[in-house]
Design an enzyme around this catalytic site. Structure first.
Site, PDB file in Angstrom:
ATOM      1  CD  GLN A   1       5.839  -2.596  -3.222  1.00 36.19           C
ATOM      2  OE1 GLN A   1       5.782  -2.602  -4.454  1.00 36.19           O
ATOM      3  NE2 GLN A   1       6.006  -3.705  -2.516  1.00 36.19           N
TER       4      GLN A   1
ATOM      5  CG  HIS B   1       2.576  -9.243  -4.026  1.00 37.32           C
ATOM      6  ND1 HIS B   1       1.979 -10.185  -4.841  1.00 37.32           N
ATOM      7  CD2 HIS B   1       1.565  -8.522  -3.483  1.00 37.32           C
ATOM      8  CE1 HIS B   1       0.658 -10.055  -4.759  1.00 37.32           C
ATOM      9  NE2 HIS B   1       0.390  -9.050  -3.956  1.00 37.32           N
TER      10      HIS B   1
ATOM     11  N   GLY C   1       8.928 -14.401   5.451  1.00 36.52           N
ATOM     12  CA  GLY C   1      10.344 -14.098   5.550  1.00 36.52           C
ATOM     13  C   GLY C   1      11.094 -14.901   6.600  1.00 36.52           C
TER      14      GLY C   1
ATOM     15  CD  GLU D   1      -0.002  -1.399   3.083  1.00 35.67           C
ATOM     16  OE1 GLU D   1       0.217  -1.537   4.292  1.00 35.67           O
ATOM     17  OE2 GLU D   1      -0.015  -2.355   2.272  1.00 35.67           O
TER      18      GLU D   1
END
Length: 280
Positions: free
Chosen positions: A87, A109, A135, A85
């Site tokens: 980026q 992604h 991760g 949201e």
């Protein structure tokens, strides 16, 4: 059509030799990618906002985090591992104008690329390398000598060199130990969102609640407890096993024939890091 799957022998870390990788964001995926790449001998810089908990964590792990724009300027390969949201705004404000021709812009992604929120400048290839696990698992499996399987994608106009960089990156974080499947930005985005929104965050939760409420209303959970308490379950289980467990074995045979089990078994055979016993 069978998917193309790449393993360690298909990737060469030499594709990253002499190059600097910027990991932008030291969160769930970022911390794992940065540490795994460093352990693989890759030059890594971390871009992370000062004053944040992730900034302190990066320092604790031996990195010297830089502002996003500075990390981008220093890198040949830039992987945006910030929350989806934020980026697009950060890309426009701090990343895009600091990219140079010949750079590779990455993500793990494809959301913002697929939906047109991030568009690479001319002469900058887009690359996706997406571990199919959180991760902390990407890191722990790597440290243990294994690896989380992943996906790889490049845009149609990307060079073969960029694809080889992607395979090297996947090897550097351990994904080629488990197997890396070639896909597209669209397929990765759609399958990932469907799995998260429709299954994990949607259907699964609602199914559990609906099932619980239905069974409680019908008295099933209460009946199960009563059967455990009065010995009915124990008696039936003992008799089942004395007879050779025909009911249990029949159910197990039926479940093994379900498509999800058949496909899952074939996929696990491709993951060299999984113990052979798990495949069966």
């Amino acid at each position: 059509m069978a998917a193309t799957i790449y393993y360690d022998q298909d990737a060469d870390l030499a594709a990253l030799q002499g190059k600097t990788v910027a990991i932008l964001g030291y969160g769930s995926q970022g911390h794992a990618h940065a540490q795994n790449l460093r352990d693989s001998g890759v030059q890594v810089v971390v871009g992370q906002r000062p004053g944040s908990a992730n900034y302190d964590l990066a320092v604790e792990h031996g990195f010297e985090p830089l502002p996003i724009d500075e990390a981008t300027q220093q890198a040949d390969i830039v992987n945006i591992l910030l929350p989806d949201e934020v980026q697009a705004d950060i890309y426009r404000e701090h990343i895009r104008d600091n990219l140079q021709p010949g750079n590779v812009l990455m993500c793990s992604h494809g959301f913002n690329v697929h939906f047109g929120q991030i568009e690479a400048p001319q002469d900058v290839d887009l690359l996706l390398v997406a571990p199919k696990g959180p991760g902390h698992l990407v890191r722990s499996e790597f440290v243990a000598g294994g690896g989380v399987p992943g996906l790889i994608a490049v845009e149609d106009d990307a060079s073969e060199t960029t694809f080889q960089i992607g395979l090297a990156y996947a090897k550097g974080i351990g994904c080629t130990r488990g197997g890396v499947i070639r896909t597209s930005f669209a397929e990765e985005t759609e399958t990932d969102l469907f799995g998260e929104q429709a299954v994990l965050c949607g259907v699964a939760a609602e199914l559990v609640k609906a099932g619980f409420e239905t069974l409680v209303d019908a008295g099933y959970l209460k009946r199960v407890l009563e059967e455990i308490q009065d010995g009915t379950f124990a008696r039936n289980w003992i008799l089942e096993n004395k007879a050779g467990a025909p009911g249990f074995k029949a159910r197990r045979r039926r479940e093994r024939q379900h498509p999800v089990e058949i496909v899952g078994k074939e996929l696990r055979k491709l993951m060299s890091w999984i113990d052979d016993k798990v495949v069966e």
